[in-house]
Design an enzyme around this catalytic site. Structure first.
Site, mmCIF file in Angstrom:
data_model
loop_
_atom_site.group_PDB
_atom_site.id
_atom_site.type_symbol
_atom_site.label_atom_id
_atom_site.label_comp_id
_atom_site.label_asym_id
_atom_site.label_seq_id
_atom_site.Cartn_x
_atom_site.Cartn_y
_atom_site.Cartn_z
ATOM 1 N N ASP A 8 -20.766 -16.521 2.752
ATOM 2 C CA ASP A 8 -19.885 -17.479 2.182
ATOM 3 C C ASP A 8 -18.716 -16.822 1.734
ATOM 4 O OD1 ASP A 8 -18.412 -19.342 0.102
ATOM 5 O OD2 ASP A 8 -20.038 -19.130 -1.364
ATOM 6 N N LYS A 69 -7.928 -17.603 1.254
ATOM 7 C CA LYS A 69 -8.736 -18.467 1.871
ATOM 8 C C LYS A 69 -7.583 -19.704 1.745
ATOM 9 C CE LYS A 69 -13.050 -21.144 1.614
ATOM 10 N NZ LYS A 69 -14.035 -21.168 0.791
ATOM 11 N N GLU A 146 -19.512 -25.881 3.489
ATOM 12 C CA GLU A 146 -20.301 -25.269 2.445
ATOM 13 C C GLU A 146 -21.226 -26.390 1.853
ATOM 14 O OE1 GLU A 146 -16.965 -24.323 0.223
ATOM 15 O OE2 GLU A 146 -16.345 -22.641 1.347
ATOM 16 N N ASP A 168 -18.887 -29.082 -6.266
ATOM 17 C CA ASP A 168 -18.733 -27.546 -6.049
ATOM 18 C C ASP A 168 -17.278 -27.594 -6.816
ATOM 19 O OD1 ASP A 168 -17.919 -25.389 -5.708
ATOM 20 O OD2 ASP A 168 -18.189 -25.535 -3.091
#
Ligand code: AMP
Length: 576
Positions: A8, A69, A146, A168
């Site tokens: 991840d 990211k 994800e 999330d």
């Protein structure tokens, strides 16, 4: 076939997992299950990745890179010292460190990985992630979403057709996805979110609040100086985590400014008022996601929580209100995506994999309180404290207030179950906390429940203003509890009623909670019995029960005490 790890690659933190013996396991990186997604150069210009890099962020911000990211898929390079690196290269450094950790853990070379990306990542962002993997020396077997990974962690073999909502909420980003599992195929039907909303925003609100209070006290603005601000953030972030498990948190930092210490208390209720608009914003996204997927909330079978900030109790509360189902949180929300990626990696290398199993409490534990239920004020509303499916061991607390002036004692009753009314749940035990301060109604009692792996429940009640506390250990044995429960409950009730009668004989006035709980127990005993007595007694009993309920609603304690005696007298003759 060679091993295939799951990664991840997160904005704030990254994790790596492998399948071992059919179960996904998190690989520790420098002793920790999560590694900050942080890259830097130290004072000697050595490359540092993870915790060390994060630790120097305050003192060497120009030589430290965080949240790369967010830049994946962009062509602009990022400065690190006097170098310029592409986002893929920075990410590759993070992936390399995770790869090495996995090799050390497994004792073998690792060259294949499944890497996860947010469902909303476009082609360029996915390609950049794949390139980062290749740069790190990994054959990227799959890039998976994800939310798909999160769904896999709960149902590794995709045996059940279902619709899953994956919520999330991380440090800096929020996204929600509607995932449909059908005939073993997972499809992300819709996604929505906000790339600039997360736990960091909760921290900012809390920092403003705390620094405002500090300024009012000392006329010093803690936000002015960067280093002080960072120390404030650290204290506030740890307080925020405490508020996920307790009704109050102490925000402390010694000598935060000159001789002044920061030492403030904040309540969960005040904190929730601050963050409510932000959590509401996530719920607006949830509804938009459902709309995009042309689904109504009722079509969702499961809600899965992902990301550290999804531990915020207000999140669970709002989701529960919207979906009428309890979100799943038994798998650690920080680790679930990496575990799902490892399951996918395991499958690709031909390994049979089971869904993740964790020790959880299968029941909810809570207490009885006077509260509103379906528009009525009732004395027997069940207030959950530890919710079912919570991983063990667990410790949670909540705060309650006394109802009458100068209340001397509180009868703490613990129940197990899911029903909103305590009578429909299983009574575990009770105790009195006595000798409370002579203060007006609203005296706060903090109730703390901790449940260990052996099913031992420790219940502690603390009077907040004095620190007076009482702690009791209760053993939870569900078989024993369901076995002959009625009889056990009768015995216990009779015992407690006798105790109350003895107290009355001694001249001690029973407190309001005692009165209410005794009335409730007596009414329950009557209802158990009422169908087995003759018609005259039945009518009389029903009339007394009605009057007792009315006395509770009208708050007429004198009448309620008399009715308790009448009910107790009748039960004495009618119960065998
Ligand atoms: P992630 O990006 O998933 O690692 O999430 C990080 C965010 O989760 C940060 O804002 C943390 O402060 C927050 N967080 C971690 N643990 C908790 C907790 N127990 N309660 C509330 N927020 C938390």
């Amino acid at each position: 076939m060679s091993i295939c790890i799951g990664i991840d690659l997160g904005t704030t933190n990254s994790e790596v997992a492998v399948v071992n013996d059919g179960q996904p396991e998190i690989v520790p990186v420098e002793g920790s299950s999560v590694m900050p997604s942080c890259v830097g150069l130290d004072a000697k210009r050595n490359l540092i990745v993870g915790t060390t890099a994060k630790n120097q962020m305050i003192v060497r911000p120009d030589a430290t890179i965080l949240s790369i990211k967010r830049k994946m898929g962009e062509s602009a390079k990022v400065g690190l010292g006097d170098q310029k690196l592409a986002p893929e290269e920075i990410s590759a450094l993070i992936l390399k460190k995770l790869k090495h950790a996995a090799e050390k853990y497994l004792g073998e070379k690792v060259d294949r990985a499944v890497i996860t990306v947010p469902a909303y990542f476009d082609d360029a962002q996915r390609k950049a992630t794949r390139n980062a993997g290749i740069l790190a020396g990994l054959d990227v077997a799959r890039i998976i979403n994800e939310p798909t990974a999160a769904a896999l962690a709960y149902d590794a073999n995709l045996e059940t057709d279902e619709t899953v909502l994956v919520y999330d909420l991380g440090g800096g980003t929020f996204d929600v996805s509607l995932v449909v599992v059908e005939n073993g195929v997972v499809e992300v039907k819709a996604s929505h979110g906000d790339t600039h909303l997360g736990g960091d925003d909760f921290d900012n609100l809390l920092m403003e609040h705390v620094s405002g209070r500090f300024q009012a006290q000392y006329d010093i603005n803690l936000m002015d100086d960067k280093a002080t601000r960072n120390r404030l953030w650290s204290a506030v972030e740890s307080g925020k985590r405490q508020l996920s498990n307790a009704p109050y948190a102490q925000i402390r930092e010694e000598f935060i400014h000159g001789d002044h210490h920061l030492d403030l208390e904040i309540s969960r209720l005040d904190y929730e008022d601050m963050i409510r608009p932000l959590v509401q914003k996530t719920m607006d996204s949830v509804h938009q996601c459902l709309k995009d997927g042309t689904m109504l909330p009722g079509a969702v079978d499961r809600v899965i929580l992902v990301g550290g900030a999804s531990r915020t109790p207000l999140v669970t509360e709002m989701i529960q209100n919207a979906f009428r189902i309890e979100p799943r949180h038994e798998i650690n929300p920080d680790l679930i995506v990496a575990m799902g990626a490892a399951i996918q990696g395991g499958a690709l290398s031909g390994k049979k994999t089971r869904s993740i199993l964790v020790d959880i409490t299968p029941y909810t534990f809570g207490t009885s309180a006077v509260s509103m239920h379906e528009g009525d004020l009732r004395p027997d509303v069940f207030v959950p404290i530890i919710r079912r499916n919570t991983p063990l061991p667990v410790e949670k607390s909540d705060v309650f207030a006394t109802m009458i002036h100068a209340q001397e004692a509180v009868d703490v009753q613990i129940y197990q179950g899911e029903a909103p009314i305590t009578d429909e749940n299983i009574f575990i035990g009770n105790f009195l906390i006595e000798g409370l301060g002579n203060v007006p109604a609203g005296n706060q009692i903090v109730l703390n429940l901790s449940l260990d792996l052996n099913g031992i429940l420790q219940v502690t009640a603390v009077e907040k203003c004095t620190g007076l506390s009482k702690s009791v250990r209760m053993e939870i044995d569900s078989d024993k509890m369901t076995f002959d429960l009625d009889q056990a409950e009768k015995n216990l009730n009779a015992f407690i009623d006798e105790g109350a009668a003895r107290d009355d004989e001694k001249g001690g006035a029973s407190t309001k909670p005692d009165l209410l709980s005794r009335a409730k127990r007596l009414r329950k005993r009557v209802l158990d019995l009422v169908d087995h007595v003759d018609e005259t007694d039945r009518e009389e009993l029903r009339a007394l029960v009605d009057k007792s309920k009315k006395a509770v609603t009208s708050g007429d304690d004198v009448v309620l005490a008399e009715l308790n005696e009448s009910l107790s007298d009748m039960l004495f003759y009618l119960e065998d």
